[in-house]
Scaffold this motif. Structure first.
Motif, PDB file in Angstrom:
ATOM      1  N   ASP A 122       6.064 120.830  96.477  1.00  0.00           N
ATOM      2  CA  ASP A 122       7.070 121.807  96.071  1.00  0.00           C
ATOM      3  C   ASP A 122       7.276 122.865  97.146  1.00  0.00           C
ATOM      4  O   ASP A 122       8.407 123.211  97.496  1.00  0.00           O
ATOM      5  N   LEU A 123       6.153 123.353  97.686  1.00  0.00           N
ATOM      6  CA  LEU A 123       6.251 124.427  98.671  1.00  0.00           C
ATOM      7  C   LEU A 123       6.836 123.919  99.985  1.00  0.00           C
ATOM      8  O   LEU A 123       7.592 124.627 100.656  1.00  0.00           O
ATOM      9  N   GLU A 124       6.490 122.690 100.336  1.00  0.00           N
ATOM     10  CA  GLU A 124       6.999 122.157 101.609  1.00  0.00           C
ATOM     11  C   GLU A 124       8.481 121.830 101.525  1.00  0.00           C
ATOM     12  O   GLU A 124       9.236 122.115 102.456  1.00  0.00           O
ATOM     13  N   THR A 125       8.898 121.264 100.410  1.00  0.00           N
ATOM     14  CA  THR A 125      10.338 120.964 100.294  1.00  0.00           C
ATOM     15  C   THR A 125      11.149 122.242 100.188  1.00  0.00           C
ATOM     16  O   THR A 125      12.298 122.292 100.601  1.00  0.00           O
ATOM     17  N   ALA A 126      10.556 123.287  99.651  1.00  0.00           N
ATOM     18  CA  ALA A 126      11.253 124.575  99.591  1.00  0.00           C
ATOM     19  C   ALA A 126      11.241 125.268 100.952  1.00  0.00           C
ATOM     20  O   ALA A 126      11.852 126.318 101.114  1.00  0.00           O
ATOM     21  N   GLY A 127      10.536 124.696 101.897  1.00  0.00           N
ATOM     22  CA  GLY A 127      10.482 125.299 103.222  1.00  0.00           C
ATOM     23  C   GLY A 127       9.628 126.536 103.301  1.00  0.00           C
ATOM     24  O   GLY A 127       9.690 127.278 104.271  1.00  0.00           O
ATOM     25  N   ALA A 128       8.797 126.770 102.288  1.00  0.00           N
ATOM     26  CA  ALA A 128       7.985 127.984 102.265  1.00  0.00           C
ATOM     27  C   ALA A 128       6.648 127.785 102.957  1.00  0.00           C
ATOM     28  O   ALA A 128       6.017 128.749 103.372  1.00  0.00           O
ATOM     29  N   LEU A 129       6.228 126.551 103.063  1.00  0.00           N
ATOM     30  CA  LEU A 129       4.916 126.268 103.639  1.00  0.00           C
ATOM     31  C   LEU A 129       4.997 124.975 104.443  1.00  0.00           C
ATOM     32  O   LEU A 129       5.649 124.015 104.030  1.00  0.00           O
ATOM     33  N   ARG A 130       4.336 124.982 105.591  1.00  0.00           N
ATOM     34  CA  ARG A 130       4.321 123.771 106.403  1.00  0.00           C
ATOM     35  C   ARG A 130       2.890 123.559 106.875  1.00  0.00           C
ATOM     36  O   ARG A 130       2.257 124.482 107.404  1.00  0.00           O
ATOM     37  N   ILE A 131       2.377 122.383 106.636  1.00  0.00           N
ATOM     38  CA  ILE A 131       1.015 122.086 107.041  1.00  0.00           C
ATOM     39  C   ILE A 131       1.024 120.858 107.929  1.00  0.00           C
ATOM     40  O   ILE A 131       1.594 119.820 107.573  1.00  0.00           O
ATOM     41  N   THR A 132       0.391 120.981 109.067  1.00  0.00           N
ATOM     42  CA  THR A 132       0.290 119.848 109.986  1.00  0.00           C
ATOM     43  C   THR A 132      -1.176 119.539 110.224  1.00  0.00           C
ATOM     44  O   THR A 132      -2.029 120.430 110.172  1.00  0.00           O
ATOM     45  N   GLY A 133      -1.460 118.273 110.458  1.00  0.00           N
ATOM     46  CA  GLY A 133      -2.834 117.880 110.767  1.00  0.00           C
ATOM     47  C   GLY A 133      -3.388 116.903 109.741  1.00  0.00           C
ATOM     48  O   GLY A 133      -2.656 116.250 109.006  1.00  0.00           O
ATOM     49  N   ASP A 134      -4.668 116.852 109.700  1.00  0.00           N
ATOM     50  CA  ASP A 134      -5.430 115.886 108.913  1.00  0.00           C
ATOM     51  C   ASP A 134      -5.109 115.985 107.418  1.00  0.00           C
ATOM     52  O   ASP A 134      -5.537 116.911 106.738  1.00  0.00           O
ATOM     53  N   ARG A 135      -4.375 114.988 106.900  1.00  0.00           N
ATOM     54  CA  ARG A 135      -3.928 115.062 105.500  1.00  0.00           C
ATOM     55  C   ARG A 135      -5.095 114.917 104.518  1.00  0.00           C
ATOM     56  O   ARG A 135      -5.021 115.408 103.392  1.00  0.00           O
ATOM     57  N   SER A 136      -6.127 114.229 104.914  1.00  0.00           N
ATOM     58  CA  SER A 136      -7.247 114.094 103.967  1.00  0.00           C
ATOM     59  C   SER A 136      -7.953 115.441 103.797  1.00  0.00           C
ATOM     60  O   SER A 136      -8.413 115.778 102.712  1.00  0.00           O
ATOM     61  N   LEU A 137      -8.017 116.229 104.856  1.00  0.00           N
ATOM     62  CA  LEU A 137      -8.562 117.582 104.727  1.00  0.00           C
ATOM     63  C   LEU A 137      -7.636 118.455 103.890  1.00  0.00           C
ATOM     64  O   LEU A 137      -8.081 119.220 103.028  1.00  0.00           O
ATOM     65  N   VAL A 138      -6.328 118.299 104.123  1.00  0.00           N
ATOM     66  CA  VAL A 138      -5.359 119.072 103.345  1.00  0.00           C
ATOM     67  C   VAL A 138      -5.545 118.816 101.856  1.00  0.00           C
ATOM     68  O   VAL A 138      -5.484 119.730 101.037  1.00  0.00           O
ATOM     69  N   ALA A 139      -5.815 117.543 101.509  1.00  0.00           N
ATOM     70  CA  ALA A 139      -5.886 117.170 100.089  1.00  0.00           C
ATOM     71  C   ALA A 139      -7.011 117.891  99.360  1.00  0.00           C
ATOM     72  O   ALA A 139      -6.869 118.265  98.197  1.00  0.00           O
ATOM     73  N   ILE A 140      -8.124 118.075 100.031  1.00  0.00           N
ATOM     74  CA  ILE A 140      -9.272 118.670  99.338  1.00  0.00           C
ATOM     75  C   ILE A 140      -9.398 120.167  99.583  1.00  0.00           C
ATOM     76  O   ILE A 140     -10.178 120.850  98.906  1.00  0.00           O
ATOM     77  N   PHE A 141      -8.623 120.691 100.527  1.00  0.00           N
ATOM     78  CA  PHE A 141      -8.817 122.071 100.967  1.00  0.00           C
ATOM     79  C   PHE A 141      -8.826 123.094  99.824  1.00  0.00           C
ATOM     80  O   PHE A 141      -9.767 123.902  99.714  1.00  0.00           O
ATOM     81  N   PRO A 142      -7.835 123.080  98.940  1.00  0.00           N
ATOM     82  CA  PRO A 142      -7.830 124.119  97.894  1.00  0.00           C
ATOM     83  C   PRO A 142      -9.048 124.068  96.982  1.00  0.00           C
ATOM     84  O   PRO A 142      -9.452 125.094  96.420  1.00  0.00           O
TER      85      PRO A 142
END
Lengths: 228, 228
Positions: B197-217
């Motif tokens: 939701d945040l990425e499609t709204a252009g409010a947040l952009r995350i680049t890099g290791d997606r598996s880390l992104v998945a567990i980060f929160p």
DNA sequence: CTGTATCCGTGTTGATACTG
DNA sequence: CAGTATCAACACGGATACAG
């Protein structure tokens, strides 16, 4: 007339900041608030007790702080069971969990060059400071029970696994019992004033295990002052 | 004319209490003081930066707080080397060591039922909150470098042995880089708002290791609210 | 851009006195 | 003993102007 002041505590000053610390300051950042909480850390207290332990606070301010703490869910107003149905104020469970705030503030601020340890010192302050300042590596595996008689009340403290804990309780079965006012006890533990001087002056009386008495102050070293 | 107000900050309100926490309140208990310190936790800041990060503070009040912090030895006024010889304010070493105060206050206050996480949120607040809220048992032996681009500045953070640390630095060699404003990043980590939701709204952009992104929160759980 | 200097309305604090 | 009433001083926030 009791409710003319509709917009007093309601429109409390906010920071408009989602930061948790900012919200903490909204809750307990008012002048005196944290010190009132400090005095309730070892159990319920009466209005007059709080006032006596907080030299300089006005009755007005104390009333307002207690109201604020109650509406925030930090404190609670109780009434002692009859016949002595006196109102008392106590911390809620969440309010009690604010104790680390006092510890962290104290540990940081005693390093201030402007800190004056000769000012007034309440029983609650002394016991909380001992809890904060004990050095676990110096306590080692020492197990001890320490009694305090201060200002007509008794506290029973323990040292277990380098942790100092205290509660309002009789001083039975304690290894040593300290009797004197909080500033005097602090002068011995923190100030390095020789016990003999205080005992001959009649300001402090210690009974019990003398070998424990001899090493006791060394368990509570003060941190070094910041800079000059 | 500069010194007409001789009795302004000089006769600062005291508590007359030897308790360390009381002295801490004398040092940093003035309104806004701790929040000004918060904004300097990751390095020197300019007057305008501080003002922008503290919505609601007036220039007058900010000046007074900075003066007080400087005379207490908590902060210092510096001047950037020429040609950009702008004045900046930084914490002293002792001032930096007040960081646990912010952590303990925040950890306790986010449990308040009245805490509103949708308010303004500065970059410093976000990074300090991550440092405070990380759950070491969930981080396990994870080693990661996380970059942040917020409000025109970059921060580089690390997670090592369950400890989150951050500094103002380029985001090179980071495993993931988060780009967005602090409230949006907080909405993802703490608020459970789906990243899509945040990425499609252009409010947040995350680049890099997606598996880390998945567990980060999940590394930053919020404590339970106190009572109801 | 970095502050300082005023004025002003308001809320908070503290001192004193007073009521139940 | 447990608060309330009243009042004076002051701190704060907002607005504005202005100096380097």
């Amino acid at each position: 007339m009791k409710s003319d002041n509709i917009t007093k505590n309601v429109a409390h000053r906010r920071y408009g900041d989602a930061c948790g610390a900012a919200h903490a300051l909204e809750l307990i950042g008012d002048r005196w608030a944290l010190l009132v909480m400090r005095e309730m850390m070892f159990g319920p207290r009466r209005f007059g007790d709080l006032r006596a332990s907080l030299p300089g606070i006005s009755a007005n301010t104390l009333t307002q702080r207690l109201e604020g703490l109650i509406t925030s869910g930090i404190a609670r107003r109780e009434r002692l069971p009859p016949p002595a149905s006196t109102p008392v104020y106590a911390l809620t469970e969440w309010g009690l969990e604010s104790e680390p705030i006092l510890g962290v503030l104290g540990r940081w601020a005693v390093r201030s060059p402007q800190h004056d340890p000769t000012l007034a010192f309440s029983a609650a302050s002394l016991l909380l400071s001992l809890r904060t300042m004990i050095a676990p590596d110096r306590a080692g595996s020492l197990y001890a029970k320490i009694g305090f008689r201060m200002a007509g009340e008794t506290y029973c403290a323990s040292i277990v696994d380098g942790v100092f804990a205290a509660e309002r309780a009789p001083v039975e079965d304690c290894d040593i019992v300290l009797e004197g006012d909080p500033p005097t006890i602090a002068a011995w533990i923190y100030g390095g004033v020789p016990l003999d001087d205080l005992e001959t002056a009649g300001a402090l009386r210690i009974t019990g295990d003398r070998s424990l008495v001899a090493i006791f102050p060394e368990l509570f070293p003060l941190p070094a002052k910041a800079q000059s």
